[in-house]
Design a protein around this motif. Structure first.
Motif, PDB file in Angstrom:
ATOM      1  N   LYS A 284      -4.586   7.282  -3.588  1.00  0.00           N
ATOM      2  CA  LYS A 284      -4.323   8.321  -3.071  1.00  0.00           C
ATOM      3  C   LYS A 284      -4.340   7.932  -1.531  1.00  0.00           C
ATOM      4  CE  LYS A 284      -6.822  11.422  -6.116  1.00  0.00           C
ATOM      5  NZ  LYS A 284      -8.206  12.310  -6.320  1.00  0.00           N
ATOM      6  N   VAL A 285      -3.781   9.068  -0.793  1.00  0.00           N
ATOM      7  CA  VAL A 285      -3.567   8.617   0.641  1.00  0.00           C
ATOM      8  C   VAL A 285      -4.864   8.628   1.441  1.00  0.00           C
ATOM      9  CG1 VAL A 285      -2.640  10.076   2.633  1.00  0.00           C
ATOM     10  CG2 VAL A 285      -1.519  10.127   0.340  1.00  0.00           C
ATOM     11  N   LYS A 286      -5.869   9.290   0.929  1.00  0.00           N
ATOM     12  CA  LYS A 286      -6.998   9.279   1.768  1.00  0.00           C
ATOM     13  C   LYS A 286      -7.879   7.880   1.333  1.00  0.00           C
ATOM     14  CE  LYS A 286      -9.937  11.616  -1.678  1.00  0.00           C
ATOM     15  NZ  LYS A 286     -10.841  12.706  -1.912  1.00  0.00           N
ATOM     16  N   TYR A 287      -7.539   7.291   0.425  1.00  0.00           N
ATOM     17  CA  TYR A 287      -8.052   5.939   0.139  1.00  0.00           C
ATOM     18  C   TYR A 287      -7.248   4.900   0.893  1.00  0.00           C
ATOM     19  CZ  TYR A 287     -10.756   8.395  -3.249  1.00  0.00           C
ATOM     20  OH  TYR A 287     -11.503   9.407  -4.094  1.00  0.00           O
ATOM     21  N   SER A 288      -6.043   5.177   0.900  1.00  0.00           N
ATOM     22  CA  SER A 288      -4.990   4.245   1.553  1.00  0.00           C
ATOM     23  C   SER A 288      -5.218   4.177   3.286  1.00  0.00           C
ATOM     24  CB  SER A 288      -3.574   4.513   1.360  1.00  0.00           C
ATOM     25  OG  SER A 288      -3.054   5.819   1.761  1.00  0.00           O
ATOM     26  N   ILE A 289      -5.694   5.264   3.845  1.00  0.00           N
ATOM     27  CA  ILE A 289      -5.650   5.132   5.181  1.00  0.00           C
ATOM     28  C   ILE A 289      -6.622   4.419   5.838  1.00  0.00           C
ATOM     29  CG2 ILE A 289      -6.699   6.704   7.057  1.00  0.00           C
ATOM     30  CD1 ILE A 289      -5.271   9.292   5.785  1.00  0.00           C
ATOM     31  N   VAL A 290      -7.582   3.946   5.202  1.00  0.00           N
ATOM     32  CA  VAL A 290      -8.422   3.020   5.714  1.00  0.00           C
ATOM     33  C   VAL A 290      -7.971   1.591   5.511  1.00  0.00           C
ATOM     34  CG1 VAL A 290     -10.720   1.697   4.902  1.00  0.00           C
ATOM     35  CG2 VAL A 290     -10.614   4.222   4.892  1.00  0.00           C
ATOM     36  N   TRP A 291      -7.167   1.250   4.702  1.00  0.00           N
ATOM     37  CA  TRP A 291      -6.554  -0.059   4.411  1.00  0.00           C
ATOM     38  C   TRP A 291      -5.487   0.013   5.626  1.00  0.00           C
ATOM     39  CZ3 TRP A 291      -9.307  -3.708   2.173  1.00  0.00           C
ATOM     40  CH2 TRP A 291     -10.127  -3.356   1.390  1.00  0.00           C
ATOM     41  N   LEU A 292      -4.753   0.895   5.744  1.00  0.00           N
ATOM     42  CA  LEU A 292      -3.593   0.909   6.484  1.00  0.00           C
ATOM     43  C   LEU A 292      -3.967   0.720   7.947  1.00  0.00           C
ATOM     44  CD1 LEU A 292      -1.265   3.600   5.092  1.00  0.00           C
ATOM     45  CD2 LEU A 292      -0.933   1.246   5.320  1.00  0.00           C
ATOM     46  N   LEU A 293      -5.251   1.405   8.495  1.00  0.00           N
ATOM     47  CA  LEU A 293      -5.776   1.355   9.730  1.00  0.00           C
ATOM     48  C   LEU A 293      -6.371  -0.058   9.910  1.00  0.00           C
ATOM     49  CD1 LEU A 293      -8.064   4.635  10.156  1.00  0.00           C
ATOM     50  CD2 LEU A 293      -5.951   3.839  11.244  1.00  0.00           C
ATOM     51  N   LEU A 294      -7.009  -0.819   9.053  1.00  0.00           N
ATOM     52  CA  LEU A 294      -7.534  -2.024   8.953  1.00  0.00           C
ATOM     53  C   LEU A 294      -6.447  -3.109   9.296  1.00  0.00           C
ATOM     54  CD1 LEU A 294      -9.773  -4.049   8.666  1.00  0.00           C
ATOM     55  CD2 LEU A 294      -9.256  -4.348   6.232  1.00  0.00           C
ATOM     56  N   PHE A 295      -5.398  -3.089   8.589  1.00  0.00           N
ATOM     57  CA  PHE A 295      -4.218  -4.031   8.748  1.00  0.00           C
ATOM     58  C   PHE A 295      -3.529  -3.609   9.838  1.00  0.00           C
ATOM     59  CE2 PHE A 295      -5.033  -4.714   4.435  1.00  0.00           C
ATOM     60  CZ  PHE A 295      -5.171  -6.070   4.135  1.00  0.00           C
TER      61      PHE A 295
ATOM     62  N   ILE B 174       0.794  -1.427   0.007  1.00  0.00           N
ATOM     63  CA  ILE B 174       0.003   0.233  -0.051  1.00  0.00           C
ATOM     64  C   ILE B 174       0.837   1.337  -0.123  1.00  0.00           C
ATOM     65  CG2 ILE B 174      -1.856   1.348   1.447  1.00  0.00           C
ATOM     66  CD1 ILE B 174      -2.959  -1.334   2.227  1.00  0.00           C
ATOM     67  N   LEU B 175       1.922   1.234   0.906  1.00  0.00           N
ATOM     68  CA  LEU B 175       2.688   2.518   0.888  1.00  0.00           C
ATOM     69  C   LEU B 175       3.458   2.744  -0.421  1.00  0.00           C
ATOM     70  CD1 LEU B 175       4.159   2.155   4.380  1.00  0.00           C
ATOM     71  CD2 LEU B 175       2.510   3.629   3.512  1.00  0.00           C
ATOM     72  N   TYR B 176       3.992   1.781  -1.258  1.00  0.00           N
ATOM     73  CA  TYR B 176       4.434   1.698  -2.378  1.00  0.00           C
ATOM     74  C   TYR B 176       3.571   2.151  -3.423  1.00  0.00           C
ATOM     75  CZ  TYR B 176       6.581  -0.026  -6.861  1.00  0.00           C
ATOM     76  OH  TYR B 176       7.064   0.024  -8.170  1.00  0.00           O
ATOM     77  N   PHE B 177       2.265   1.775  -3.340  1.00  0.00           N
ATOM     78  CA  PHE B 177       1.257   2.267  -4.483  1.00  0.00           C
ATOM     79  C   PHE B 177       1.001   3.718  -4.071  1.00  0.00           C
ATOM     80  CE2 PHE B 177      -0.874  -2.131  -5.262  1.00  0.00           C
ATOM     81  CZ  PHE B 177       0.074  -2.185  -6.524  1.00  0.00           C
ATOM     82  N   VAL B 178       1.121   4.278  -2.754  1.00  0.00           N
ATOM     83  CA  VAL B 178       0.914   5.606  -2.407  1.00  0.00           C
ATOM     84  C   VAL B 178       2.302   6.377  -3.005  1.00  0.00           C
ATOM     85  CG1 VAL B 178       0.978   7.314  -0.758  1.00  0.00           C
ATOM     86  CG2 VAL B 178      -0.614   5.307  -0.376  1.00  0.00           C
ATOM     87  N   LYS B 179       3.285   5.763  -2.759  1.00  0.00           N
ATOM     88  CA  LYS B 179       4.458   6.603  -3.250  1.00  0.00           C
ATOM     89  C   LYS B 179       4.548   6.682  -4.834  1.00  0.00           C
ATOM     90  CE  LYS B 179       9.707   6.162  -3.223  1.00  0.00           C
ATOM     91  NZ  LYS B 179      10.650   5.165  -2.677  1.00  0.00           N
ATOM     92  N   LYS B 180       4.218   5.837  -5.440  1.00  0.00           N
ATOM     93  CA  LYS B 180       4.130   5.675  -6.899  1.00  0.00           C
ATOM     94  C   LYS B 180       3.098   6.468  -7.562  1.00  0.00           C
ATOM     95  CE  LYS B 180       7.946   3.546  -7.849  1.00  0.00           C
ATOM     96  NZ  LYS B 180       9.109   4.158  -8.370  1.00  0.00           N
ATOM     97  N   ASP B 181       2.364   7.100  -6.834  1.00  0.00           N
ATOM     98  CA  ASP B 181       0.955   7.874  -6.988  1.00  0.00           C
ATOM     99  C   ASP B 181      -0.150   6.954  -7.790  1.00  0.00           C
ATOM    100  OD1 ASP B 181      -0.444  10.214  -6.736  1.00  0.00           O
ATOM    101  OD2 ASP B 181       0.179  11.012  -8.672  1.00  0.00           O
ATOM    102  N   LYS B 182      -0.383   5.806  -7.570  1.00  0.00           N
ATOM    103  CA  LYS B 182      -1.238   4.828  -8.119  1.00  0.00           C
ATOM    104  C   LYS B 182      -2.413   4.692  -6.843  1.00  0.00           C
ATOM    105  CE  LYS B 182       2.089   2.158 -10.795  1.00  0.00           C
ATOM    106  NZ  LYS B 182       2.027   1.134 -11.723  1.00  0.00           N
TER     107      LYS B 182
END
Length: 111
Positions: free
Chosen positions: A30-41, A20-28
């Protein structure tokens, strides 16, 4: 849970977090969508690292087995994510329709 299952689960969760962090870094993603997944995991990782926490939470919430609780929680999270994405798609649809109308008017004025 056996030690091997816990270890494999922790390795998988850490892999997904880095993905997930790699996809955020490569701009694939968005941070606001990745936060939900990061919180869940992150929550899943905490449940695995603290011994007995999952069983305590299972009995506190009234589930019979930890697997039932995990499946129920995951289904609830996926439903919430689906509702959120449906709202985003609806909003984007309105914006695209407005943009098409404005471009059509500009083309008409140009002729």
């Amino acid at each position: 849970m056996t030690f091997n299952l816990i270890l494999i689960s922790i390795i998988f969760i850490i892999f997904v977090i880095f993905l997930i962090l790699y996809f955020v870094k490569k701009d694939k993603l968005k941070v606001k969508y990745s936060i939900v997944w990061l919180l869940l995991f992150g929550i899943l990782l905490i449940c695995l690292l603290i011994p007995g926490f999952l069983e305590f939470l299972t009995h506190t919430l009234g589930f019979q087995t930890p697997s039932n609780m995990i499946f129920s929680m995951l289904i609830a999270v996926l439903v919430l994510i689906n509702i959120s994405l449906t709202g985003i798609v609806s909003s984007q649809d309105k914006k695209i329709r407005l943009l098409v109308q404005e471009v059509s008017l500009m083309k008409k004025e140009k002729k």
